[in-house]
Write an enzyme that holds these catalytic residues in place. Structure first.
Site, mmCIF file in Angstrom:
data_model
loop_
_atom_site.group_PDB
_atom_site.id
_atom_site.type_symbol
_atom_site.label_atom_id
_atom_site.label_comp_id
_atom_site.label_asym_id
_atom_site.label_seq_id
_atom_site.Cartn_x
_atom_site.Cartn_y
_atom_site.Cartn_z
ATOM 1 N N HIS A 263 -0.642 -1.309 6.701
ATOM 2 C CA HIS A 263 0.296 -0.811 5.566
ATOM 3 C C HIS A 263 -0.133 0.418 5.151
ATOM 4 C CE1 HIS A 263 2.992 -2.469 2.620
ATOM 5 N NE2 HIS A 263 2.227 -1.765 1.824
ATOM 6 N N HIS A 300 -2.435 -5.368 -5.726
ATOM 7 C CA HIS A 300 -3.125 -4.213 -5.978
ATOM 8 C C HIS A 300 -3.212 -4.071 -7.727
ATOM 9 C CE1 HIS A 300 0.981 -3.196 -4.981
ATOM 10 N NE2 HIS A 300 1.259 -2.382 -6.025
HETATM 11 FE FE LIG Z 1 2.986 -1.872 -6.906
#
Ligand SMILES: [Fe+2]
Length: 385
Positions: A263, A300
Site C-alpha cells: 500500500h 491511520h
Molecule cells: Fe485517511
C-alpha cells in the site's frame, strides 16, 4: 504556474513604450505575487486598469460557524446543496480555517452582469458536473468534468456554463497553491517521477480584448466581504501578456497514479501543495501486487491534519455507504480507517475505479451551519460492528 506563457502582443522589453496603432500608449500592469519576489505577469491594457468609478456596496459573506474544535468524524452529502442561479450566491462554505475555505456550489447559470475577483485567495475549482468556459483577463480555458481550474488571486473572471446542471468543489486558499516542489527540478520543470507533466497543464489560449468604456461591475472578494466596484473600462482589455502567473486547468483524468507492491501512502496522490494544506487525487489504478497485499488502507491517525475526502465517482473501497458528492471529514487527533468488512473485501481485488479529491489541512477545520444542513451526524459511529 512555474513555466513561461505568452499570449497576444507584447513589446520586446518590459517597461518600455508600447504604442497602439493610433500612436498612444498601451497601459502596462505588473501582476505580481509574494511582494515582488514571486511569480508575476506583465500585461498590456487598452485602458488604465485603475479607473474605479464608484464603490456601490460592501457586505459580509462570512460563513456562520456551527462548531469549532471539532473531533467528530462527519459525512456531508454534497449533492443536497441547493442549486442556485447566481454563481456567487450558489457557493456554500462548508468547512473553514484561517488558511482555506472548502466550498460546494451548484450554479445553474453563467455569471451574468458582473465580473468576479478574489483578492486574497487562490481558487481551485474542481468540476464534478458541468462544462463550459472560464473567461479571464488572461484569456479563456474550456473546462469539463474532472478538471481542476486554478485561478490565482487577483485574476478577474466569469464562468460560462453549457447547461444548468453543475456541481463544483472549490478550495479558496489564502496560501498560494503550487504543484508540489518535490515534483520539480531546480529549474521548475516537472520531473520524470511526477504523476503529471507540463503537457497536462492547459493554459489560457483565447484572449478576449474589449476596448470599451462605460460601467463594469466587478464583485471583489476581500477576506469575507464582497465589495461591488464599478469600473469605467472593460476588465478584459488586455492586448497581450507574458509571465508565470496565470490561470490554468489540469484534468484529474490526466493524473498518472503511482502504485506499488504494498500500500502506497497518501503523498503519492498529491497534486497541489501549499504551506497549509495539500490536495490529492485518487484515480482509477491497479492495486498493490505483493502476494499477501491488502489493498484497503490500514487504520491511520492523522494526528496533525484534518482529512477531507470528496467522493467523485466509482466505487469507494474503504467505505460502506458512500456516494458521489459526499464529503468525509476525519479530524486530526483520532484514528480512522476502513469500515467493517472493507479490509477483508479488498483482498484479491486487482484494481479500483475510484475517483476522489482529498484536502488535508494542517490547521483544524471549523464546521459551518451550511455544512450541518447536509450532515450525517451518525457517521462517527459507522465503524462499530
Ligand atoms: Fe485517511
Amino acid at each position: 504556474m512555474p513555466f513561461y506563457h505568452k499570449l497576444g502582443s507584447i513589446p520586446p522589453k518590459r517597461h518600455i513604450q508600447f504604442r497602439k496603432p493610433d500612436g498612444s500608449l498601451y497601459y502596462e500592469q505588473l501582476f505580481g505575487t509574494i511582494g515582488f519576489d514571486g511569480m508575476y505577469t506583465n500585461s498590456y491594457h487598452e485602458q488604465r486598469p485603475t479607473q474605479v468609478k464608484a464603490i456601490k456596496k460592501q457586505y459580509s459573506v462570512s460563513p456562520k460557524i456551527a462548531f469549532q474544535n471539532n473531533i467528530k468524524s462527519y459525512r456531508f452529502k454534497g449533492f443536497l446543496v441547493e442549486p442556485q442561479k447566481d454563481y456567487l450566491e450558489s457557493r456554500k462554505t462548508v468547512l473553514v480555517n484561517s488558511d482555506c475555505s472548502i466550498v460546494l456550489a451548484a450554479p445553474t447559470a453563467s455569471t451574468q452582469d458582473y465580473f468576479y475577483k478574489n483578492t486574497d485567495a487562490d481558487e481551485l475549482i474542481f468540476i464534478h458536473k458541468g462544462s463550459g468556459k472560464l473567461r479571464t483577463m488572461f484569456g479563456n480555458i474550456n473546462f469539463k468534468y474532472g478538471d481542476y481550474l486554478l485561478i490565482p488571486r487577483g485574476v478577474i473572471y466569469k464562468i460560462d456554463f453549457d447547461s444548468s446542471d453543475n456541481r463544483l468543489f472549490i478550495v479558496e486558499s489564502r496560501r498560494p497553491i503550487y504543484t508540489p516542489k518535490r515534483y520539480r527540478n531546480w529549474f521548475g520543470q516537472l520531473l520524470e517521477h511526477a504523476p503529471f507533466c507540463e503537457r497536462d497543464i492547459r493554459r489560457p489560449q483565447e484572449l478576449e480584448t474589449y476596448n470599451k468604456s462605460g460601467e463594469f461591475l466587478i464583485k471583489v472578494k476581500k477576506r469575507d466581504d464582497i465589495i461591488e466596484m464599478l469600473y469605467a473600462s472593460h476588465p478584459f482589455d488586455v492586448i497581450g501578456y507574458d509571465g508565470y502567473n496565470y490561470p490554468y486547468a489540469f484534468s484529474i483524468h490526466n493524473f498518472e497514479p503511482i502504485t506499488g507492491r504494498i500500500h502506497q501512502p497518501p503523498p503519492v496522490h498529491q497534486t497541489f501543495e501549499t504551506d497549509a494544506f495539500v490536495v490529492c487525487s485518487f484515480v482509477p489504478r491497479l492495486y498493490d501486487y505483493h502476494p499477501l497485499s491488502i489493498p484497503a488502507p490500514y487504520n491511520h491517525s492523522n494526528i496533525d491534519s484534518d482529512e477531507v475526502l470528496y467522493y467523485v465517482d466509482g466505487d469507494f473501497m474503504s467505505r460502506n455507504d458512500v456516494e458521489a458528492g459526499h464529503i468525509s471529514l476525519h479530524p486530526a487527533g483520532i484514528p480512522h480507517g476502513p469500515h467493517p468488512g472493507a479490509t477483508e473485501r479488498s483482498i484479491g481485488k486487482t484494481k479500483t475505479e475510484e475517483l476522489a479529491v482529498m484536502v488535508d489541512t494542517f490547521k483544524p477545520l471549523m464546521i459551518t451551519e451550511e455544512a450541518m444542513k447536509i450532515a450525517d451526524e451518525t457517521y462517527y459511529t459507522s465503524w462499530l460492528e
